[in-house]
Design a protein around this motif. Structure first.
Motif, mmCIF file in Angstrom:
data_model
loop_
_atom_site.group_PDB
_atom_site.id
_atom_site.type_symbol
_atom_site.label_atom_id
_atom_site.label_comp_id
_atom_site.label_asym_id
_atom_site.label_seq_id
_atom_site.Cartn_x
_atom_site.Cartn_y
_atom_site.Cartn_z
ATOM 1 N N GLY A 252 0.792 -1.224 0.000
ATOM 2 C CA GLY A 252 0.000 0.000 0.000
ATOM 3 C C GLY A 252 0.817 1.262 0.000
ATOM 4 O O GLY A 252 1.812 1.381 -0.726
ATOM 5 N N GLU A 253 0.440 2.194 0.826
ATOM 6 C CA GLU A 253 1.096 3.499 0.861
ATOM 7 C C GLU A 253 0.887 4.125 2.235
ATOM 8 O O GLU A 253 -0.206 4.043 2.800
ATOM 9 N N VAL A 254 1.924 4.738 2.755
ATOM 10 C CA VAL A 254 1.828 5.424 4.053
ATOM 11 C C VAL A 254 2.457 6.800 3.902
ATOM 12 O O VAL A 254 3.500 6.943 3.257
ATOM 13 N N ALA A 255 1.803 7.798 4.476
ATOM 14 C CA ALA A 255 2.363 9.150 4.402
ATOM 15 C C ALA A 255 2.216 9.844 5.745
ATOM 16 O O ALA A 255 1.202 9.677 6.430
ATOM 17 N N MET A 256 3.235 10.612 6.107
ATOM 18 C CA MET A 256 3.122 11.423 7.310
ATOM 19 C C MET A 256 3.624 12.834 7.006
ATOM 20 O O MET A 256 4.709 13.001 6.448
ATOM 21 N N ALA A 257 2.789 13.817 7.355
ATOM 22 C CA ALA A 257 3.167 15.208 7.135
ATOM 23 C C ALA A 257 3.160 15.937 8.470
ATOM 24 O O ALA A 257 2.309 15.675 9.324
ATOM 25 N N ILE A 258 4.124 16.821 8.642
ATOM 26 C CA ILE A 258 4.140 17.647 9.855
ATOM 27 C C ILE A 258 4.224 19.117 9.442
ATOM 28 O O ILE A 258 4.713 19.439 8.352
ATOM 29 N N MET A 259 3.729 19.967 10.310
ATOM 30 C CA MET A 259 3.685 21.381 9.964
ATOM 31 C C MET A 259 3.948 22.249 11.185
ATOM 32 O O MET A 259 3.536 21.927 12.304
ATOM 33 N N GLY A 260 4.639 23.346 10.971
ATOM 34 C CA GLY A 260 4.781 24.363 12.003
ATOM 35 C C GLY A 260 4.356 25.698 11.410
ATOM 36 O O GLY A 260 4.660 25.989 10.249
ATOM 37 N N ARG A 261 3.634 26.502 12.180
ATOM 38 C CA ARG A 261 3.179 27.791 11.638
ATOM 39 C C ARG A 261 3.169 28.863 12.721
ATOM 40 O O ARG A 261 2.940 28.566 13.899
ATOM 41 N N TYR A 262 3.419 30.062 12.275
ATOM 42 C CA TYR A 262 3.501 31.189 13.196
ATOM 43 C C TYR A 262 2.209 31.994 13.059
ATOM 44 O O TYR A 262 1.914 32.553 11.995
ATOM 45 N N ILE A 263 1.433 32.022 14.133
ATOM 46 C CA ILE A 263 0.145 32.724 14.126
ATOM 47 C C ILE A 263 0.363 34.097 14.751
ATOM 48 O O ILE A 263 0.888 34.191 15.868
ATOM 49 N N ASN A 264 -0.051 35.121 14.060
ATOM 50 C CA ASN A 264 0.319 36.463 14.506
ATOM 51 C C ASN A 264 -0.790 37.483 14.218
ATOM 52 O O ASN A 264 -1.459 37.421 13.186
ATOM 53 N N GLN A 265 -0.980 38.401 15.158
ATOM 54 C CA GLN A 265 -1.806 39.590 14.881
ATOM 55 C C GLN A 265 -1.062 40.791 15.462
ATOM 56 O O GLN A 265 -0.568 40.763 16.580
ATOM 57 N N ASP A 266 -0.994 41.819 14.643
ATOM 58 C CA ASP A 266 -0.188 42.983 15.002
ATOM 59 C C ASP A 266 -1.109 44.179 15.223
ATOM 60 O O ASP A 266 -1.276 45.037 14.354
ATOM 61 N N SER A 267 -1.747 44.198 16.412
ATOM 62 C CA SER A 267 -2.716 45.260 16.750
ATOM 63 C C SER A 267 -3.785 45.392 15.666
ATOM 64 O O SER A 267 -4.110 46.490 15.194
ATOM 65 N N TYR A 268 -4.281 44.255 15.245
ATOM 66 C CA TYR A 268 -5.295 44.236 14.181
ATOM 67 C C TYR A 268 -6.586 44.902 14.675
ATOM 68 O O TYR A 268 -7.035 44.662 15.804
ATOM 69 N N SER A 276 1.268 36.698 19.355
ATOM 70 C CA SER A 276 1.613 35.638 18.397
ATOM 71 C C SER A 276 1.707 34.298 19.130
ATOM 72 O O SER A 276 1.797 34.261 20.361
ATOM 73 N N ALA A 277 1.676 33.231 18.373
ATOM 74 C CA ALA A 277 1.771 31.891 18.964
ATOM 75 C C ALA A 277 2.284 30.927 17.903
ATOM 76 O O ALA A 277 2.175 31.194 16.698
ATOM 77 N N PHE A 278 2.828 29.780 18.342
ATOM 78 C CA PHE A 278 3.349 28.781 17.401
ATOM 79 C C PHE A 278 2.361 27.613 17.297
ATOM 80 O O PHE A 278 1.985 27.010 18.305
ATOM 81 N N GLY A 279 1.914 27.342 16.103
ATOM 82 C CA GLY A 279 0.980 26.233 15.879
ATOM 83 C C GLY A 279 1.675 25.067 15.204
ATOM 84 O O GLY A 279 2.703 25.240 14.535
ATOM 85 N N TRP A 280 1.136 23.895 15.351
ATOM 86 C CA TRP A 280 1.747 22.706 14.737
ATOM 87 C C TRP A 280 0.660 21.670 14.399
ATOM 88 O O TRP A 280 -0.459 21.746 14.926
ATOM 89 N N GLY A 281 1.014 20.725 13.571
ATOM 90 C CA GLY A 281 0.057 19.683 13.223
ATOM 91 C C GLY A 281 0.739 18.459 12.621
ATOM 92 O O GLY A 281 1.852 18.555 12.093
ATOM 93 N N VAL A 282 0.081 17.326 12.718
ATOM 94 C CA VAL A 282 0.571 16.070 12.138
ATOM 95 C C VAL A 282 -0.574 15.428 11.364
ATOM 96 O O VAL A 282 -1.710 15.404 11.848
#
Lengths: 424, 147
Positions: A252-268, A276-282
Motif C-alpha cells: 500500500g502506501e503510508v504518508a506522514m506530514a508535519i507542519m509548524g506555523r507562526y500565528i500572529n496579529q499585530d494590533s489588528y 503571536s503563537a506557534f501552531g503545529w500539526g501532524v
C-alpha cells in the motif's frame, strides 16, 4: 460434445480399416484410454480447474484515447480536462460542509441542484534540461464567482494550479504537502477534509520506496473573536513550514506530514496588544491493500492551531480575546474507508469521517450567540462508481452528515448525488 | 444512532469482501498485474492531485507493472503442468514467443518511465493487455475478466 462425435467417428473408421482381430483389440484399448482421459479432462473443466474457450475469441480491448498533444523538438505540450455534471438532491438547501449544514430552526426543506462548475481544463508542458525535466501546469475550473440559477448559470473561471517543477524544485500554486495523501474515493468532498491549495516553494526527493518533501507555504492566520467571527488579520510574517515523508511498500502506501506555523496579529483592528503563537500539526494517512484489488484507507490528523488546514476553515486556529491576546486550540480529524471492486468497471467506497475542535470554554462564555461556532461534524458515505468506458465515470453516492455547534444545536443532512464525468 | 449503524455496516462490509486464495501461480501473478492497473486507472479520478502529481504516480505504477511483468515472465517457467500443461505442451513454441513479447513490453514500459514519457504509457499498457489476450487466444484459453 464435438470431441465425442469425433472419437466415435474415429472408432468407426478404425473398425472399417482394421482387418486383424488383435489389432482391433489393441485399438479398442487405446480408444478406451483416450475416452478415459477425455472424461478426466471434462471433469476438470466442470470443476473449473481448467477453462477452455471453444470459440477462441479474443476479448475486445478498448484502445486508450490520448490527450491532445503538441510536440516540438524538445517540449511536449498536453491539453486535457474533464466535463462533469452533478445532480444533487439534499434534505436541506444549505451547502454540505462542516460550517454550513443548517442547525436548529433553520430551513429544512429538500433542495435539488444541477452543477457543471466542477468541469476543468488544464495545460501542461514537459521539457528536458540540464537541471532535469522542466514541467509546468496551469489548471482552472469554473467554481469561481457563482452566478444565479435563474437564467444562464454562469460560473467564474478559477485558478487551481499554476506551477513549475524543475528537477526537485516546485514553485507556484498547487496542493499543500500537508494534505491527506491517500484520500477516499468519494463523490462528495469529505466534511473533515484536510486540504489546502496555496502558493508554495517545495523541494522533493523521489526514490523507489520513499519520497520526501519540504515546503514553505502561504501563511494565513484565522482567529475567532468575541463577535463569533473568524478574522484574518493579514499580519503573517513567516511562511508555514511543512515536511512530508511517503512510503510505498508492496502492500500500500503510508504518508506522514508535519507542519509548524507562526500565528500572529499585530494590533489588528481595535486590538491594543500585539500577540503571536506557534501552531503545529501532524497528518498520518495510509492505504492498505486487501487482496489484489480492494483497499482500506484512513487518515488521522491532530494539531494545535491547525485552523484552515482542516474542514475548509470550519475551525479557527485559535481565539483572540478583547485585548488581542491569542490562544491556539486543538483540532482533529479522522476518516476510515473501504474500497471494494465489484468488477473491472464497478467499485464502491464506504467511509466514515469525523472532525472537531476544542473551543476554549472560558472564552465561549464571553460569546452570546454560539450558533455559528462549530464544534464537530461527522458523516458516513456509500457510493457506487461505474466506468463503462475508459476516462469516464458515472457514480451515485449517498451521505448522511451531522454538524454540532457550540450552542448545543445540531443539524442533520441527507444528500444523494448522481455524477457524470468524462476526462478528455 | 445512525453512526453506530454505519460502523456496523462498515464492519460487515469489511468482513466478506476480500478475494484471496487458492489461485495458482499464473492466476496470482495475473491478478497482481490487473490490480496495479486498476489502481492506476482509478487514480485518474483522484481530484486531490494535480496533473503533475498524477504523472508522478503513473510513473511509479509503470515501474511496478514493469517489475510485476518481469517476475511473471521469469516465474512462468515454474508454472506447474497442472496449471498450464494442457495448453502449453502442444504450443510451447508459441508460448515462449508470447513470453518474450511480454518481457520486451516490460522493458519498453520501464524505458518510458525512465524517460518520463507519461503520455505513451496508456498505449503501452494497451499493447501489454493485447499480448496477454493474444497468448490466451493462441493457446485456446478463455480470456477471463478481472474477477
Amino acid at each position: 460434445m464435438k470431441k465425442y462425435f469425433s472419437l466415435i467417428f474415429l472408432l468407426f473408421c478404425i473398425n472399417i480399416n482394421a482387418s486383424d482381430e488383435a489389432e482391433i483389440k489393441e485399438l479398442k484399448e487405446q480408444v478406451k484410454k483416450i475416452l478415459s482421459r477425455l472424461e478426466y479432462l471434462e471433469n476438470r473443466v466442470a470443476k473449473k480447474e481448467i477453462k477452455i474457450d471453444d470459440s477462441k475469441k479474443v476479448v475486445a480491448i478498448e484502445e486508450p484515447k490520448q490527450n491532445l498533444e503538441l510536440t516540438t523538438k524538445e517540449t511536449v505540450l498536453s491539453v486535457g480536462g474533464k466535463i462533469e455534471l452533478d445532480f444533487n438532491y439534499a434534505s436541506l438547501a444549505s451547502p454540505l460542509n462542516a460550517k454550513s449544514i443548517a442547525v436548529a430552526d433553520a430551513q429544512n426543506s429538500p433542495h435539488q441542484t444541477f452543477n457543471a462548475a466542477n468541469s476543468r481544463i488544464w495545460v501542461k508542458t514537459r521539457t528536458p534540461s540540464s537541471y532535469g525535466l522542466i514541467r509546468t501546469l496551469v489548471e482552472s475550473d469554473f467554481s469561481g464567482v457563482q452566478g444565479t440559477e435563474t437564467n444562464t448559470n454562469s460560473s467564474g473561471l478559477r485558478l487551481r494550479h499554476a506551477y513549475i517543477n524543475v528537477g526537485e524544485w516546485s514553485v507556484g500554486q498547487t496542493n499543500s504537502i500537508f494534505n491527506t495523501s491517500t484520500p477516499l474515493e468519494l463523490l462528495y468532498t469529505p466534511l473533515n477534509d484536510v486540504f489546502v491549495r496555496q502558493p508554495l516553494i517545495k523541494y522533493s526527493s523521489k526514490n523507489d520506496l520513499f519520497d520526501y518533501d519540504i515546503s514553505l507555504e502561504q501563511p494565513e492566520t484565522t482567529l475567532l473573536t468575541q463577535d463569533a467571527k473568524i478574522i484574518t488579520p493579514k499580519d503573517d510574517i513567516i511562511p508555514d513550514i511543512l515536511a512530508r515523508a511517503r512510503y510505498y511498500p508492496s502492500w500500500g502506501e503510508v504518508a506522514m506530514a508535519i507542519m509548524g506555523r507562526y500565528i500572529n496579529q499585530d494590533s489588528y483592528g481595535d486590538f491594543t496588544n500585539k500577540s503571536s503563537a506557534f501552531g503545529w500539526g501532524v497528518n498520518l494517512s495510509a492505504k492498505i491493500k486487501v487482496g489484489y484489488y480492494d483497499d482500506i484507507r484512513f487518515h488521522t490528523t491532530y494539531g494545535v492551531g491547525l485552523g484552515r488546514y482542516v474542514a475548509y476553515n470550519a475551525y479557527p486556529a485559535g481565539y483572540v480575546d478583547a485585548s488581542g491576546e491569542i490562544d491556539l486550540q486543538p483540532t482533529y480529524a479522522y476518516s476510515l474507508g473501504y474500497r471494494h471492486w465489484w468488477s473491472k468497471e464497478l467499485r464502491s467506497t464506504m467511509a466514515l469521517t469525523y472532525a472537531g475542535t476544542k473551543n476554549d470554554e472560558e472564552f465561549l462564555q464571553s460569546i452570546i450567540d454560539k450558533t455559528n461556532i462549530n464544534r464537530s461534524v461527522y458523516a458516513s458515505h456509500i457510493n457506487l462508481l461505474w466506468t463503462p468506458v475508459l476516462n469516464s465515470l458515472i457514480g451515485v453516492e449517498y451521505v448522511k452528515a451531522k454538524r454540532v455547534v457550540e450552542s448545543g444545536d445540531e443539524g442533520d443532512m441527507d444528500s444523494a448525488m448522481l455524477r457524470f464525468r468524462y476526462d478528455f | 444512532m445512525y453512526f453506530k449503524v454505519s460502523i456496523l455496516i462498515t464492519l460487515l462490509f469489511f468482513s466478506g469482501c476480500t478475494k484471496t486464495a487458492n489461485k495458482n501461480l499464473h492466476e496470482d501473478k495475473s491478478h497482481h498485474i490487473n490490480g496495479i492497473m486498476l489502481h492506476l486507472y482509478s487514480e485518474v479520478n483522484n481530484p486531490y492531485k494535480s496533473e503533475l502529481d498524477l504523472d508522478d504516480d503513473k510513473i511509479r505504477y509503470a515501474y511496478s507493472i514493469s517489475q510485476a511483468i518481469k517476475e511473471f515472465a521469469k516465474e512462468s517457467k515454474n508454472f506447474s503442468q497442472k496449471e498450464l500443461g494442457i495448453y502449453v505442451s502442444k504450443n510451447k513454441e508459441l508460448f515462449e514467443k508470447n513470453l518474450n513479447r511480454l518481457k520486451n513490453k516490460a522493458i519498453e514500459i520501464e524505458d518510458i518511465a525512465n524517460r518520463y514519457e507519461v503520455e505513451k504509457l496508456d498505449k503501452k499498457l494497451y499493447e501489454l493487455k493485447n499480448i496477454c489476450y493474444g497468448c490466451h487466444s493462441d493457446l485456446g484459453v478463455r480470456n477471463e475478466k478481472v474477477f
